[in-house]
Design a protein around this motif. Structure first.
Motif, mmCIF file in Angstrom:
data_model
loop_
_atom_site.group_PDB
_atom_site.id
_atom_site.type_symbol
_atom_site.label_atom_id
_atom_site.label_comp_id
_atom_site.label_asym_id
_atom_site.label_seq_id
_atom_site.Cartn_x
_atom_site.Cartn_y
_atom_site.Cartn_z
ATOM 1 N N PRO A 184 19.510 45.629 19.739
ATOM 2 C CA PRO A 184 19.357 43.840 19.856
ATOM 3 C C PRO A 184 20.048 43.410 20.742
ATOM 4 O O PRO A 184 19.530 42.295 21.162
ATOM 5 N N ASN A 185 20.768 44.401 21.764
ATOM 6 C CA ASN A 185 21.524 43.600 23.226
ATOM 7 C C ASN A 185 20.598 44.343 24.452
ATOM 8 O O ASN A 185 22.311 45.745 25.237
ATOM 9 N N ALA A 186 19.393 44.750 24.416
ATOM 10 C CA ALA A 186 19.643 45.677 25.225
ATOM 11 C C ALA A 186 18.562 44.813 26.376
ATOM 12 O O ALA A 186 17.959 43.696 26.375
ATOM 13 N N VAL A 187 18.445 45.325 27.877
ATOM 14 C CA VAL A 187 17.031 45.271 28.645
ATOM 15 C C VAL A 187 16.761 45.582 29.367
ATOM 16 O O VAL A 187 16.992 47.028 30.060
ATOM 17 N N HIS A 188 15.057 45.496 29.906
ATOM 18 C CA HIS A 188 14.046 46.230 30.590
ATOM 19 C C HIS A 188 14.214 45.503 31.868
ATOM 20 O O HIS A 188 14.053 44.578 32.163
ATOM 21 N N VAL A 189 13.549 47.113 32.535
ATOM 22 C CA VAL A 189 13.980 46.759 33.884
ATOM 23 C C VAL A 189 13.387 47.237 34.709
ATOM 24 O O VAL A 189 13.053 48.214 34.630
ATOM 25 N N PRO A 190 12.028 46.289 34.872
ATOM 26 C CA PRO A 190 10.696 47.402 35.772
ATOM 27 C C PRO A 190 10.599 48.328 37.038
ATOM 28 O O PRO A 190 10.384 48.632 36.896
ATOM 29 N N ALA A 191 11.965 47.037 37.857
ATOM 30 C CA ALA A 191 11.836 48.028 38.768
ATOM 31 C C ALA A 191 12.663 49.732 38.526
ATOM 32 O O ALA A 191 12.412 50.137 39.247
ATOM 33 N N ALA A 192 13.420 50.259 38.081
ATOM 34 C CA ALA A 192 13.718 50.964 37.727
ATOM 35 C C ALA A 192 12.686 52.278 36.780
ATOM 36 O O ALA A 192 12.722 52.578 35.857
ATOM 37 N N CYS A 193 11.798 52.577 37.346
ATOM 38 C CA CYS A 193 10.824 53.238 36.979
ATOM 39 C C CYS A 193 11.366 55.415 37.329
ATOM 40 O O CYS A 193 12.363 55.090 37.969
ATOM 41 N N TYR A 194 11.021 55.774 36.258
ATOM 42 C CA TYR A 194 10.404 56.863 36.300
ATOM 43 C C TYR A 194 9.329 57.967 35.754
ATOM 44 O O TYR A 194 8.807 56.279 34.625
ATOM 45 N N THR A 195 8.910 59.021 35.819
ATOM 46 C CA THR A 195 7.785 60.052 36.130
ATOM 47 C C THR A 195 8.054 60.727 34.877
ATOM 48 O O THR A 195 8.510 61.207 34.810
ATOM 49 N N VAL A 196 6.790 60.348 33.919
ATOM 50 C CA VAL A 196 7.530 62.014 31.956
ATOM 51 C C VAL A 196 5.877 62.334 32.485
ATOM 52 O O VAL A 196 5.038 61.891 32.969
ATOM 53 N N GLU A 197 5.898 63.769 32.591
ATOM 54 C CA GLU A 197 5.257 64.917 32.268
ATOM 55 C C GLU A 197 4.495 64.611 30.938
ATOM 56 O O GLU A 197 5.180 65.500 30.621
ATOM 57 N N PRO A 198 3.723 63.975 30.363
ATOM 58 C CA PRO A 198 2.817 64.193 29.589
ATOM 59 C C PRO A 198 2.521 65.905 28.689
ATOM 60 O O PRO A 198 1.929 66.989 30.286
ATOM 61 N N PRO A 199 2.052 66.297 27.690
ATOM 62 C CA PRO A 199 1.887 68.018 27.616
ATOM 63 C C PRO A 199 0.526 68.156 28.229
ATOM 64 O O PRO A 199 0.124 66.717 28.044
ATOM 65 N N ARG A 200 0.406 69.538 29.148
ATOM 66 C CA ARG A 200 -0.677 69.190 29.763
ATOM 67 C C ARG A 200 -2.134 69.560 28.483
ATOM 68 O O ARG A 200 -3.508 69.340 29.027
ATOM 69 N N THR A 201 -1.798 70.069 27.547
ATOM 70 C CA THR A 201 -2.678 70.204 26.299
ATOM 71 C C THR A 201 -2.994 69.651 24.992
ATOM 72 O O THR A 201 -1.465 68.950 24.711
#
Length: 286
Positions: A184-201
């Protein structure tokens, strides 16, 4: 250039459970353009039986390494937050890649917005995943859950937000706990990028989705639930989007099969399941 003449601008708390294969990359990406003393970095090795602590000390001498015997991410988060008096606190998963610049964006967003929570923009690195997994992520990202950004693995919490969260309960889905409590009191910051490594299988993806569904059920069982009305509306919109984008129909089929398999897996499992850490992406980072 950031002002580093005073105390660190934030505390970065990184819970790590047997992360010797991936945490060196996380720390390398984080510290590459970090100024000396800019952040206070604490890595909480919880229940590790590998060389995670040694890797951290060798790769990032400026980081504090705290070790606790209990293999529990929420216990590590509670321990790490309690061990620092620096606010805000940035929570970062040990297998996520981001930068000092992204951390600055989150901290700045909290300052400007006076929000409790600032979260970045996730990028899923699915290039090395099997085709079914790649199709899953292509379809999944049409989920309305992503419309305002995804709270997961990398976010900053203000002093007021830390007080509001209190102590993390013994749950599986800590990211969703934060999202439900502070959105309810949050802000999305598109410039703060991060990379997630998904499961491979596909098998590992089903295991991870099982953990997520189980974690959501745990949250509901302790009264931290999302609105049923919003959930129904989001599901309807998601199905509508899938139906109107033929290119993602193969991924929609994979999504349905993964969801069904994950729910069935949770039904038939008995006793404690442990953390169910994905090893396929970590092996690729070794």
């Amino acid at each position: 250039m950031p002002d580093t003449s005073h105390k660190p601008s934030c505390a970065i708390v990184i819970p790590a459970y047997n992360e010797e294969r991936s945490i060196h990359g996380t720390l390398e990406a984080l510290t590459r353009d970090m100024q000396p003393g800019e952040f206070e970095i604490t890595v909480i090795c919880n229940g590790c039986v590998d060389q995670t602590a040694d890797v951290v000390r060798a790769r990032c001498p400026e980081a504090r390494v705290l070790e606790i015997p209990l293999a529990s991410k929420t216990a590590a988060l509670n321990f790490g937050i309690a061990a620092t008096n620096i606010r805000p606190v940035v929570l970062l998963d040990a297998d996520i890649k981001t930068s000092a610049a992204a951390v600055r964006h989150l901290v700045s967003a909290l300052d400007v917005s006076a929000c409790d929570l600032a979260f970045g923009e996730a990028c899923f690195n699915s290039k090395q995943c099997s085709m079914p997994v790649r199709e899953f992520y292509r379809a999944w990202q049409l989920n309305p859950y992503f419309d305002g950004g995804k709270v997961g693995g990398f976010f900053a919490v203000s002093q007021a937000g830390i007080k509001r969260l209190g102590t993390f309960p013994n749950i599986t889905n800590d990211d969703e706990f934060v999202r439900r409590e502070l959105s309810p009191n949050a802000v999305h910051v598109p410039a703060a990028c991060y990379t997630v490594e998904p499961p491979r299988t596909l098998a590992s993806l089903i295991k991870i989705r099982s953990r997520i569904y189980r974690g959501n059920h745990e949250l509901s069982s302790i009264g931290v639930s999302c609105s049923p009305k919003n959930k129904q509306a989001n599901t309807a919109l998601f199905l509508s989007r899938l139906a109107s984008h033929p290119r993602v129909w193969p991924g929609a089929l994979v999504f349905a099969l993964v969801a069904l398999s994950a729910h069935v897996r949770n039904k038939v499992q008995h006793g404690p399941t442990g953390w169910e850490q994905d090893q396929t992406a970590r092996a690729a980072q070794s």
